[in-house]
Structures are given as structure tokens and as C-alpha cells.
Design an enzyme around this catalytic site. Structure first.
Site, PDB file in Angstrom:
ATOM      1  CE  LYS A  57     -18.234 -14.819   1.230  1.00  0.00           C
ATOM      2  NZ  LYS A  57     -18.118 -14.934   2.691  1.00  0.00           N
ATOM      3  CB  ALA A  73     -14.102 -11.097   5.148  1.00  0.00           C
ATOM      4  CG  ASP A  74     -15.443 -17.474   3.253  1.00  0.00           C
ATOM      5  OD1 ASP A  74     -16.680 -17.322   3.220  1.00  0.00           O
ATOM      6  OD2 ASP A  74     -14.904 -18.584   3.421  1.00  0.00           O
ATOM      7  CD  GLN A  75     -13.887 -17.593  11.085  1.00  0.00           C
ATOM      8  OE1 GLN A  75     -15.031 -17.757  11.478  1.00  0.00           O
ATOM      9  NE2 GLN A  75     -12.965 -16.971  11.782  1.00  0.00           N
ATOM     10  CB  ALA A 110      -9.522 -15.314   3.110  1.00  0.00           C
TER      11      ALA A 110
END
Length: 197
Positions: A57, A73-75, A110
Site C-alpha cells: 500500500k 498500514a495493515d492489520q 504493521a
């Protein structure tokens, strides 16, 4: 140089703005499911998946925002060896919450900084959340009260709202649970000269 959030997440934007940062919002066009499918098949660990997705991203937006610093960001929610995404509908949310009842799952968040299309910094944080023993009636009432907002997060809950009632114990950073590990990010932004020291 602008500081850009490569996400349409209202909570991530709010966290950054509430901390006093001026940000621009430019959501990524990355197809997350297409990126992660071969990684899941290859047996990537959840923390690696979260980092790769956050980086994809950030790099996507950074490649069209030359000279700007981009936050991706990612979860990922990991539970009993499986990775969970946002529930498709209320029935999926109900099943998911009941399966977590009385057990512990992990949220891996992250965050990546990218500049001129390349990642320059990566970080992943983990929080462990233990749900209380939930009855089907309680879960039904909870979902009835929160409505469609339950479908907007991987766990079908928001700790900053009624979702906190689902839990018995939480180990980990609050901001990691919300999907953006702020303390490590701010430390790096200070190192980059974006935030005051």
C-alpha cells in the site's frame, strides 16, 4: 514534503491528526486479497503478511507521490493458525465472535514508511486479546447494538466502543489494537525529521 496516509481508515487518520500531525489522505488501490493469496499459499506468517500488505500500500501511493513520505498500514487477526479478514456479513461476524469466546487471538499491526516508491522503514507490533465466555444471546445483543460497524474491522469489534465489553484480558499496545502502532512510527518520524524531537 507532505506526510501521506495510504489508507481510507478513519481511525488511522484520526489517530495521526489527534497527535498533531498534518497529513494528506491518499488511499492505495492495491488489491489486498490478490497480493496475499500467493503468500498464504506459500505459508507466510501473519506478521509477514501484515508487513507485505502495508508495504504494498505504501509503495503504491509513494510511486505516484514522489518526494512525499507515505505511511502504509495493515492489520491481521490470527487465531488458531488461521488468518481472518473483515466479516462479510452479520452472520459471519456472529460466528466469528462465538468462535473466539473464552479464547485468545492476536492482532498484528504493521506500519511501513515509503519514499519515492520504496519502503525505507518497517515495523510490526502484536497484541493478544482474550475474550470472555460469550453467550449467543450476548453476541446477538452486541451485534444488534453496534450494527454494520461490526463489519468494518477484522475482529468485528472496536475497543473504543461497546466492543470492549467482549474482553476479559488484553496484552499489548492500544494503538496496535486500533491498527497503527504509533510509538514506533513517531520515533521513526522524529528520526526522519518530520516530527519535532
Amino acid at each position: 514534503m507532505a506526510l501521506v496516509l495510504a489508507s481510507g481508515s478513519k481511525i488511522r487518520a484520526e489517530l495521526l491528526k489527534n497527535a498533531g500531525l498534518e497529513i494528506e489522505i491518499d488511499p492505495s488501490d492495491v488489491d489486498e486479497r490478490a497480493v496475499e493469496a500467493p503468500l498464504i499459499e506459500a505459508g507466510f506468517l501473519p506478521e509477514d503478511l501484515a508487513t507485505v500488505l502495508a508495504e504494498a500500500k505504501a509503495n503504491d501511493v509513494s510511486s505516484r507521490r514522489k518526494g512525499d513520505l507515505v505511511i502504509g498500514a495493515d492489520q491481521i487477526l490470527a487465531y488458531e493458525g488461521k488468518r481472518y479478514t473483515k466479516p462479510d456479513d452479520m452472520e459471519a461476524a456472529r460466528r466469528q465472535l462465538l468462535s473466539f469466546s473464552g479464547k485468545t487471538h492476536e492482532l498484528l499491526s504493521a506500519v511501513v514508511l515509503s519514499y519515492n516508491g520504496e519502503a525505507i522503514w518497517r515495523h510490526v507490533s502484536t497484541a493478544r486479546l482474550t475474550m470472555r465466555d460469550l453467550t449467543p444471546a450476548f453476541v446477538g445483543n452486541y451485534l444488534g447494538n453496534v450494527g454494520e460497524v461490526a463489519l468494518s474491522s477484522v475482529g468485528a469489534y472496536q475497543l473504543e466502543g461497546p466492543g470492549i465489553q467482549l474482553f476479559e484480558k488484553i496484552d499489548g499496545d492500544y494503538f496496535t489494537i486500533l491498527g497503527l502502532p504509533l510509538m514506533p512510527l513517531f520515533e521513526e518520524l522524529r528520526r526522519q525529521g518530520v516530527m519535532a524531537t
